[in-house]
Design an enzyme around this catalytic site. Structure first.
Site, PDB file in Angstrom:
ATOM      1  CG  ASP A  86     -15.005  86.923   8.515  1.00 55.65           C
ATOM      2  OD1 ASP A  86     -15.849  86.028   8.300  1.00 55.65           O
ATOM      3  OD2 ASP A  86     -15.295  88.128   8.578  1.00 55.65           O
ATOM      4  CG  ASP A  87      -9.621  87.374   8.364  1.00 52.23           C
ATOM      5  OD1 ASP A  87     -10.459  87.801   7.550  1.00 52.23           O
ATOM      6  OD2 ASP A  87      -9.186  88.054   9.308  1.00 52.23           O
ATOM      7  CG  HIS A 137     -13.204  87.590   4.133  1.00 51.20           C
ATOM      8  ND1 HIS A 137     -14.146  88.583   4.279  1.00 51.20           N
ATOM      9  CD2 HIS A 137     -12.275  87.813   5.105  1.00 51.20           C
ATOM     10  CE1 HIS A 137     -13.812  89.367   5.291  1.00 51.20           C
ATOM     11  NE2 HIS A 137     -12.678  88.930   5.804  1.00 51.20           N
ATOM     12  CG  HIS A 141      -8.600  90.546   4.559  1.00 54.82           C
ATOM     13  ND1 HIS A 141      -8.435  91.739   5.222  1.00 54.82           N
ATOM     14  CD2 HIS A 141      -9.568  89.878   5.234  1.00 54.82           C
ATOM     15  CE1 HIS A 141      -9.259  91.784   6.268  1.00 54.82           C
ATOM     16  NE2 HIS A 141      -9.963  90.666   6.289  1.00 54.82           N
ATOM     17  CG  HIS A 231     -11.634  87.070  12.863  1.00 57.02           C
ATOM     18  ND1 HIS A 231     -12.310  87.773  13.844  1.00 57.02           N
ATOM     19  CD2 HIS A 231     -11.650  87.839  11.742  1.00 57.02           C
ATOM     20  CE1 HIS A 231     -12.710  88.932  13.327  1.00 57.02           C
ATOM     21  NE2 HIS A 231     -12.332  89.002  12.069  1.00 57.02           N
TER      22      HIS A 231
END
Length: 291
Positions: A86-87, A137, A141, A231
């Protein structure tokens, strides 16, 4: 203004906060399956759900959203596990994650922030060219708990469009920031054609930890059908790169990165195949059809 850097901390007493496993009332779920949820958005069956939805989305839900899936893990005895990151994409982290995956022959789903995808399209293409999968995502965020339906849809839609523009493929999955899945997010995801991807296993140790502790945790707890949440970016820290949050998150991510080669090698030594979320879901579905 939504879509610009802002605090993602949830507001105290916010009734819109729904846990990953407790969102179903607000989402109007129609049916459950073990390990994941298949839901249809039918507003006529539950007056309480209608009251909740109207408070978050007074304009009502678009018709014809059909059925979508929410996946935490997949019930199976097959030695198959989905890796997710993620991210990102992040210029420091993503290339090193790709190198570790290439060295082990593993595949993964990268749930990207649209903001980062728009700024690093070369990294998005590198992920796709290496045979990995893209997920949405959101744009920046933002924690979606307490956001309006229009703010939520904006975050999902702009994120999707930026990721698709950079990578040339439409993301199948939506992963909500921090796992906070609201009824408005479920609706927006369905409207945009996303299934929802959560996770069953995280990196383990609190704080920054050590590579050995993270690797040992993953090897100990990961089993067939799990979705592992890791991540390759720093989320909201992206917007204050010198701040304490960004420094803390980057330190955690570097520990995850250092743990990754060992964790992958040891999981594969157990006979586990490391794949994308779609490969996991589809492999299990094929087995169930044959049975």
């Amino acid at each position: 203004m939504d879509g610009q850097p802002a605090s993602s901390m949830p507001r105290a007493g916010d009734a819109a906060v729904l846990s990953r496993r407790g969102f179903l009332l607000g989402a109007g779920a129609a049916s459950l399956i073990t390990g994941g949820v298949t839901f249809g958005l039918d507003r006529r069956s539950d007056a309480q759900s209608r009251d909740l939805e109207d408070s978050a989305n007074p304009g009502g839900w678009p018709p014809g959203l059909g059925q979508r899936r929410v996946v935490w893990s997949v019930p199976t005895t097959l030695p198959v596990v989905a890796l997710t990151f993620d991210d990102g994409p992040d210029p420091e982290l993503t290339p090193r994650v790709l190198d570790a995956l290439a060295a082990s022959g593993a595949r993964a789903t990268f749930n990207m922030m649209g903001w980062n995808a728009a700024r690093h399209p070369d990294l998005v293409r590198a992920v796709v060219d290496a045979g990995h999968e893209l997920g949405n995502h959101t744009w920046t965020h933002l924690d979606l708990a307490g956001r309006s339906a229009s703010q939520t849809r904006h975050q999902l839609d702009l994120g999707r469009r930026m990721i698709e523009a950079a990578g040339g493929v439409r993301p199948r999955w939506f992963r909500p920031p921090r796992g906070n899945l609201t009824g408005a997010a479920v609706c927006a995801a369905a409207e945009l054609g996303h299934d929802v991807l959560l996770w069953s296993i995280a990196r383990g140790p609190a704080g920054v930890g050590t590579p050995a502790a993270v690797a040992n945790h993953l090897v100990r707890v990961v089993g067939p059908g799990d979705v592992v949440g890791l991540h390759d970016g720093i989320g909201r820290g992206t917007f204050d790169a010198d701040g304490s949050l960004a420094r803390h998150l980057r330190a955690r991510r570097l520990v995850e990165l250092a743990a990754l080669p060992t964790a992958l090698r040891r999981l594969q030594a157990r006979g586990i195949r490391l794949v994308t979320a779609s490969q996991l879901v589809d492999a299990v579905a094929r087995t169930q059809i044959r049975a």
